[in-house]
Design a protein around this motif. Structure first.
Motif, PDB file in Angstrom:
ATOM      1  N   UNK A   1       0.839  -1.200   0.000  1.00 49.19           N
ATOM      2  CA  UNK A   1       0.000   0.000   0.000  1.00 49.19           C
ATOM      3  C   UNK A   1       0.875   1.251   0.000  1.00 49.19           C
ATOM      4  N   UNK A   2       0.432   2.241  -0.803  1.00 49.95           N
ATOM      5  CA  UNK A   2       1.183   3.492  -0.937  1.00 49.95           C
ATOM      6  C   UNK A   2       0.271   4.695  -0.663  1.00 49.95           C
ATOM      7  N   UNK A   3       0.877   5.844  -0.583  1.00 49.87           N
ATOM      8  CA  UNK A   3       0.140   7.086  -0.332  1.00 49.87           C
ATOM      9  C   UNK A   3      -0.909   7.288  -1.420  1.00 49.87           C
TER      10      UNK A   3
ATOM     11  N   UNK B   1      -5.148  -2.469  12.193  1.00 47.88           N
ATOM     12  CA  UNK B   1      -4.614  -2.323  10.836  1.00 47.88           C
ATOM     13  C   UNK B   1      -5.068  -1.008  10.213  1.00 47.88           C
ATOM     14  N   UNK B   2      -6.302  -0.621  10.474  1.00 47.80           N
ATOM     15  CA  UNK B   2      -6.800   0.645   9.938  1.00 47.80           C
ATOM     16  C   UNK B   2      -5.939   1.812  10.379  1.00 47.80           C
ATOM     17  N   UNK B   3      -5.525   1.817  11.643  1.00 44.80           N
ATOM     18  CA  UNK B   3      -4.706   2.912  12.161  1.00 44.80           C
ATOM     19  C   UNK B   3      -3.400   3.033  11.384  1.00 44.80           C
ATOM     20  N   UNK B   4      -2.760   1.913  11.127  1.00 46.41           N
ATOM     21  CA  UNK B   4      -1.492   1.943  10.397  1.00 46.41           C
ATOM     22  C   UNK B   4      -1.696   2.338   8.938  1.00 46.41           C
TER      23      UNK B   4
ATOM     24  N   UNK C   1      -1.489   5.771   3.829  1.00 43.43           N
ATOM     25  CA  UNK C   1      -2.139   6.346   2.638  1.00 43.43           C
ATOM     26  C   UNK C   1      -2.203   7.867   2.693  1.00 43.43           C
ATOM     27  N   UNK C   2      -2.108   8.453   3.877  1.00 48.39           N
ATOM     28  CA  UNK C   2      -2.073   9.901   4.004  1.00 48.39           C
ATOM     29  C   UNK C   2      -3.406  10.581   3.723  1.00 48.39           C
TER      30      UNK C   2
ATOM     31  N   UNK D   1     -14.429  -2.577  -8.363  1.00 51.10           N
ATOM     32  CA  UNK D   1     -13.150  -2.000  -8.807  1.00 51.10           C
ATOM     33  C   UNK D   1     -12.801  -0.679  -8.117  1.00 51.10           C
ATOM     34  N   UNK D   2     -12.908  -0.625  -6.788  1.00 52.99           N
ATOM     35  CA  UNK D   2     -12.617   0.653  -6.111  1.00 52.99           C
ATOM     36  C   UNK D   2     -11.467   0.584  -5.105  1.00 52.99           C
ATOM     37  N   UNK D   3     -11.081  -0.601  -4.646  1.00 52.28           N
ATOM     38  CA  UNK D   3     -10.035  -0.685  -3.627  1.00 52.28           C
ATOM     39  C   UNK D   3      -8.708  -1.135  -4.241  1.00 52.28           C
ATOM     40  N   UNK D   4      -7.627  -0.503  -3.776  1.00 49.42           N
ATOM     41  CA  UNK D   4      -6.290  -0.938  -4.179  1.00 49.42           C
ATOM     42  C   UNK D   4      -5.847  -2.154  -3.384  1.00 49.42           C
TER      43      UNK D   4
END
Length: 252
Positions: free
Chosen positions: A62-64, A78-81, A86-87, A133-136
């Motif tokens: 996962x990236x910004x 995991x959400x917190x991290x 992702x910023x 098709x919306x989540x990376x």
């Protein structure tokens, strides 16, 4: 038992129950343990669950600016991290079928000042309420074994992922060593319910936990299920001797 009867039933731990009944019983388990969930995770894994999750995050890629679904995300570790990764231009959705767990996650993250790029959705993994098709990246941590229709859930995740997106399933699995498996069984069926009884006043829910792990597909079976749902290049990484496995796959 007829084929029709079998199709209408599933397992709740070692019990055979109707599919509708299982959903209610699993909900009761997590309503019961929600307030002690984080503490029990640390106690029953000796804190090692943090290393398992850290490895999963490292494997996520996962990236910004990306959009992540933390499915069955519970209290939001995991959400917190992912929120930090992702910023401001990214998004993280914390989704859980259980209202009590989702409430605990929302309160914990808001108390930590995590607000802007996180949203909360009560959702069933078998029929995700998102566009295609919306989540990376979609990650499901220690939740798949509680899902009744696992094949349907995997297909639903496939649809929600973007082409090129990644699925990560972090879940208890099957130890590779017979000696480790014997020790693990002893701990799971005798020590773990005692800890649950002392800390959470709920031995029954933690007995279900041990049983649900034994009924969950092993590493190779889960890999086959992921591929059958349409994913590509499925692989898995054993941790702690196979007590836990991380499955990673891609949608091309």
């Amino acid at each position: 038992m007829t084929d029709e009867d079998r199709s209408a039933t599933t397992h709740f731990g070692f019990l055979t129950v109707s599919k509708a009944q299982k959903a209610l019983m699993v909900a009761d388990v997590f309503h019961s343990i929600a307030e002690k969930y984080d503490l029990m995770n640390d106690l029953m894994s000796f804190g090692i669950h943090r290393l398992w999750k850290r490895f999963a995050i490292q494997c996520s890629g996962v990236r910004r600016g990306q959009k992540v679904l933390d499915l069955a995300g519970g209290t939001g570790d995991l959400t917190a991290t992912f929120s930090r990764i992702v910023g401001e231009k990214g998004d993280v959705v914390l989704a859980d079928i259980n209202e009590s767990m989702l409430k605990m996650g929302r309160e914990k993250l808001r108390n930590r000042g995590i607000l802007g790029n996180v949203s909360y959705v009560q959702a069933n993994a078998e029929a995700l309420p998102f566009s295609h098709n919306i989540f990376d990246c979609i990650i499901m941590s220690f939740g798949l074994r509680n899902v009744t229709e696992k094949d349907q859930a995997l297909k639903s995740m496939y649809l929600a992922l973007k082409p090129g997106g990644r699925l990560l399933i972090l879940e208890f699995s099957t130890p590779r060593c017979k000696l480790l498996k014997k020790a693990y069984d002893l701990y799971s069926f005798h020590v773990l319910p005692c800890i649950g009884n002392i800390v959470a006043q709920d031995a029954r829910s933690y007995r279900y936990l041990a049983e649900s792990i034994r009924m969950h597909p092993d590493q190779e079976m889960l890999k086959s299920m992921i591929l059958a749902a349409g994913f590509n290049k499925a692989e898995y990484f054993n941790m702690s001797g196979g007590i836990v496995a991380l499955h990673r796959s891609y949608k091309f």
